[in-house]
Design a protein around this motif. Structure first.
Motif, mmCIF file in Angstrom:
data_model
loop_
_atom_site.group_PDB
_atom_site.id
_atom_site.type_symbol
_atom_site.label_atom_id
_atom_site.label_comp_id
_atom_site.label_asym_id
_atom_site.label_seq_id
_atom_site.Cartn_x
_atom_site.Cartn_y
_atom_site.Cartn_z
ATOM 1 N N GLU A 1 42.745 68.438 53.737
ATOM 2 C CA GLU A 1 42.555 68.308 55.186
ATOM 3 C C GLU A 1 42.733 66.861 55.639
ATOM 4 O OE1 GLU A 1 39.308 69.325 58.714
ATOM 5 O OE2 GLU A 1 39.012 70.111 56.694
ATOM 6 N N GLU A 2 42.163 65.927 54.896
ATOM 7 C CA GLU A 2 42.318 64.512 55.239
ATOM 8 C C GLU A 2 43.785 64.103 55.210
ATOM 9 O OE1 GLU A 2 38.111 62.757 53.397
ATOM 10 O OE2 GLU A 2 39.916 62.847 52.164
ATOM 11 N N GLU A 3 44.507 64.618 54.230
ATOM 12 C CA GLU A 3 45.911 64.229 54.096
ATOM 13 C C GLU A 3 46.757 64.803 55.229
ATOM 14 O OE1 GLU A 3 48.148 61.583 52.595
ATOM 15 O OE2 GLU A 3 46.255 61.996 51.580
ATOM 16 N N LEU A 4 46.425 65.993 55.704
ATOM 17 C CA LEU A 4 47.138 66.553 56.855
ATOM 18 C C LEU A 4 46.957 65.661 58.081
ATOM 19 C CD1 LEU A 4 46.330 70.363 56.474
ATOM 20 C CD2 LEU A 4 48.564 69.278 56.182
ATOM 21 N N HIS A 5 45.740 65.203 58.301
ATOM 22 C CA HIS A 5 45.476 64.289 59.422
ATOM 23 C C HIS A 5 46.267 62.989 59.247
ATOM 24 C CE1 HIS A 5 42.239 66.177 61.833
ATOM 25 N NE2 HIS A 5 41.946 66.814 60.704
ATOM 26 N N ARG A 6 46.290 62.469 58.040
ATOM 27 C CA ARG A 6 46.973 61.211 57.784
ATOM 28 C C ARG A 6 48.483 61.348 58.019
ATOM 29 N NH1 ARG A 6 44.804 60.358 53.138
ATOM 30 N NH2 ARG A 6 43.019 59.251 54.014
ATOM 31 N N LEU A 7 49.044 62.452 57.574
ATOM 32 C CA LEU A 7 50.477 62.666 57.763
ATOM 33 C C LEU A 7 50.835 62.726 59.242
ATOM 34 C CD1 LEU A 7 51.182 65.288 54.945
ATOM 35 C CD2 LEU A 7 52.015 62.926 55.028
ATOM 36 N N ARG A 8 49.987 63.382 60.020
ATOM 37 C CA ARG A 8 50.254 63.463 61.466
ATOM 38 C C ARG A 8 50.156 62.082 62.110
ATOM 39 N NH1 ARG A 8 52.975 64.023 64.774
ATOM 40 N NH2 ARG A 8 52.935 65.326 66.645
ATOM 41 N N GLU A 9 49.169 61.305 61.673
ATOM 42 C CA GLU A 9 49.014 59.949 62.206
ATOM 43 C C GLU A 9 50.213 59.073 61.865
ATOM 44 O OE1 GLU A 9 45.372 58.662 60.476
ATOM 45 O OE2 GLU A 9 44.114 59.971 61.733
ATOM 46 N N GLU A 10 50.862 59.371 60.726
ATOM 47 C CA GLU A 10 52.032 58.598 60.315
ATOM 48 C C GLU A 10 53.307 59.073 61.002
ATOM 49 O OE1 GLU A 10 52.197 58.679 56.062
ATOM 50 O OE2 GLU A 10 50.228 57.739 55.826
ATOM 51 N N GLY A 11 53.200 60.101 61.822
ATOM 52 C CA GLY A 11 54.341 60.530 62.620
ATOM 53 C C GLY A 11 55.161 61.679 62.070
ATOM 54 N N PHE A 12 54.701 62.302 61.003
ATOM 55 C CA PHE A 12 55.445 63.435 60.455
ATOM 56 C C PHE A 12 55.267 64.659 61.347
ATOM 57 C CE2 PHE A 12 54.897 60.766 56.692
ATOM 58 C CZ PHE A 12 56.188 60.776 56.189
ATOM 59 N N VAL B 1 44.155 73.871 60.778
ATOM 60 C CA VAL B 1 44.081 72.419 60.964
ATOM 61 C C VAL B 1 45.451 71.879 61.363
ATOM 62 C CG1 VAL B 1 43.732 70.208 59.785
ATOM 63 C CG2 VAL B 1 42.153 72.105 59.370
ATOM 64 N N ALA B 2 46.491 72.340 60.671
ATOM 65 C CA ALA B 2 47.844 71.874 60.961
ATOM 66 C C ALA B 2 48.272 72.261 62.377
ATOM 67 C CB ALA B 2 48.824 72.456 59.939
ATOM 68 N N LYS B 3 47.910 73.450 62.790
ATOM 69 C CA LYS B 3 48.255 73.898 64.146
ATOM 70 C C LYS B 3 47.580 73.029 65.191
ATOM 71 C CE LYS B 3 48.370 78.019 67.083
ATOM 72 N NZ LYS B 3 48.008 79.473 67.181
ATOM 73 N N GLU B 4 46.330 72.707 64.965
ATOM 74 C CA GLU B 4 45.602 71.831 65.892
ATOM 75 C C GLU B 4 46.215 70.439 65.949
ATOM 76 O OE1 GLU B 4 41.687 72.062 64.292
ATOM 77 O OE2 GLU B 4 41.215 73.998 65.267
ATOM 78 N N LEU B 5 46.860 70.043 64.855
ATOM 79 C CA LEU B 5 47.519 68.733 64.796
ATOM 80 C C LEU B 5 48.968 68.788 65.267
ATOM 81 C CD1 LEU B 5 46.201 67.588 61.287
ATOM 82 C CD2 LEU B 5 45.522 66.658 63.500
ATOM 83 N N SER B 6 49.423 69.992 65.661
ATOM 84 C CA SER B 6 50.821 70.206 66.080
ATOM 85 C C SER B 6 51.804 69.894 64.956
ATOM 86 C CB SER B 6 51.149 69.359 67.317
ATOM 87 O OG SER B 6 50.317 69.724 68.396
ATOM 88 N N LEU B 7 51.395 70.202 63.734
ATOM 89 C CA LEU B 7 52.273 70.058 62.578
ATOM 90 C C LEU B 7 52.969 71.382 62.299
ATOM 91 C CD1 LEU B 7 50.194 68.056 59.920
ATOM 92 C CD2 LEU B 7 52.467 67.431 60.745
#
Length: 314
Positions: free
Chosen positions: A238-249, A277-283
């Protein structure tokens, strides 16, 4: 020479009624999860945890059909291996039916001249493959001659199985905005610190070999499925999904790197919880399916048997 093969794994509850007994056996294993209490308190504490945790995880198993398919899929793998090798293949689980302690009696009665033991954990850890091999020795040592595969994390057929599985999900995605996330089952941190467990290094070895086919894509390793009041490996998935979104992926392709068939950690944790979680992050979240009946995976296991057998093939 009369030979036999044993596929062994921790197991999983195949029905809702098996959840609590499975959890009790799991948490009773002090070699896997040491709560830091005196040994005589391990089982009473496991009883309490299983009592309170079973109702919490029951809806998860209901959501994936009323039980884990892991045991069923392991039998299917065993059938493929037996058909390909012509060698009688047994299935034995540590914490669920078919219990290894019962299957071991079947193996003794079968009386093979040599038994080949393969755990369905490609990466070695004292808590997973090590626990399986520990119980094999306890139950069969001195009763049946056997050879065991300790690790197969670098097996070329296994690596190619992962690569082909990921390749299908990467179709049409650009390396500029896509990351590959290898989600491994977590372990208590003390395994690495105190036992010098090889698990993390072997996960890295597997990922390094897999990524030779996808060198243009960035990747990460994360850990999932921690349970109990102790510290587990990080970063979490979960933390890594947030980090990836923050990095612009924009896209993430998730491969469950420490697993070889679908079960609760993939079908619910990855497909429901982390997908949310990914959906909430628009991933754009794509989870790689595990084809447990793949000829490549079957060949990976068989080729490891041939290695310890001392011949490349029959």
């Amino acid at each position: 020479m009369k030979e036999a093969i044993l596929l062994t794994y921790m197991g999983a509850p195949s029905t809702l009624s098996e959840i609590r007994p499975f959890l009790y056996r799991l948490f009773s294993d002090r070699d896997l999860i040491n709560f830091g209490v005196p040994p005589f308190l391990q089982k009473p504490l496991a009883w309490l945890i299983s009592l309170f945790r079973a109702p919490k995880v029951k809806p998860q198993y209901e959501a994936i059909g009323g039980g884990s398919p892991l045991v069923k899929y392991t039998y299917e793998q065993a059938e493929l291996i037996e058909r390909k090798t012509g060698i009688k293949t047994f299935v034995g689980m540590l914490y669920s039916s078919p219990l290894l302690e019962e299957v071991s009696e079947e193996i003794v009665n079968y009386s093979p001249d040599l038994l080949y033991v393969v755990t369905l954990y490609p990466q070695f850890s004292f808590g997973t493959a090590g626990a399986c091999l520990r119980d094999v020795e306890k139950l069969l040592g001195g009763r049946v001659p056997y050879k065991a595969v300790k690790s197969w994390c670098r097996n070329p057929y296994y690596i190619r199985w992962i690569q082909e599985s990921i390749e299908r999900e990467l179709a049409g995605l650009s390396p500029k905005d896509t990351a590959i996330l290898f989600s491994a089952h977590s372990l208590p941190e003390y395994f690495i610190e105190e036992k010098k467990d090889l698990y993390v290094d072997e996960i890295k070895d597997t990922v390094k070999l897999v990524m030779e086919a996808f060198s243009e894509f960035p990747f990460r390793i994360s850990y999932q499925s921690k349970v109990g009041p102790i510290k587990w490996l990080e970063p979490s998935t979960e933390e890594e999904l947030h980090r990836l979104r923050e990095e612009g992926f924009k896209n993430v392709v998730v491969f469950p790197v420490s697993f070889v068939s679908e079960h609760i950690e993939t079908l619910y944790e990855l497909d429901v919880e982390y997908a949310k979680v990914a959906k909430e992050l628009s991933l754009n979240y794509k989870r790689v399916r595990l084809n447990h009946c793949s000829p490549l995976l079957t060949e990976a296991i068989i080729s490891e048997i041939w290695k310890i057998r001392g011949k490349e093939e029959l």
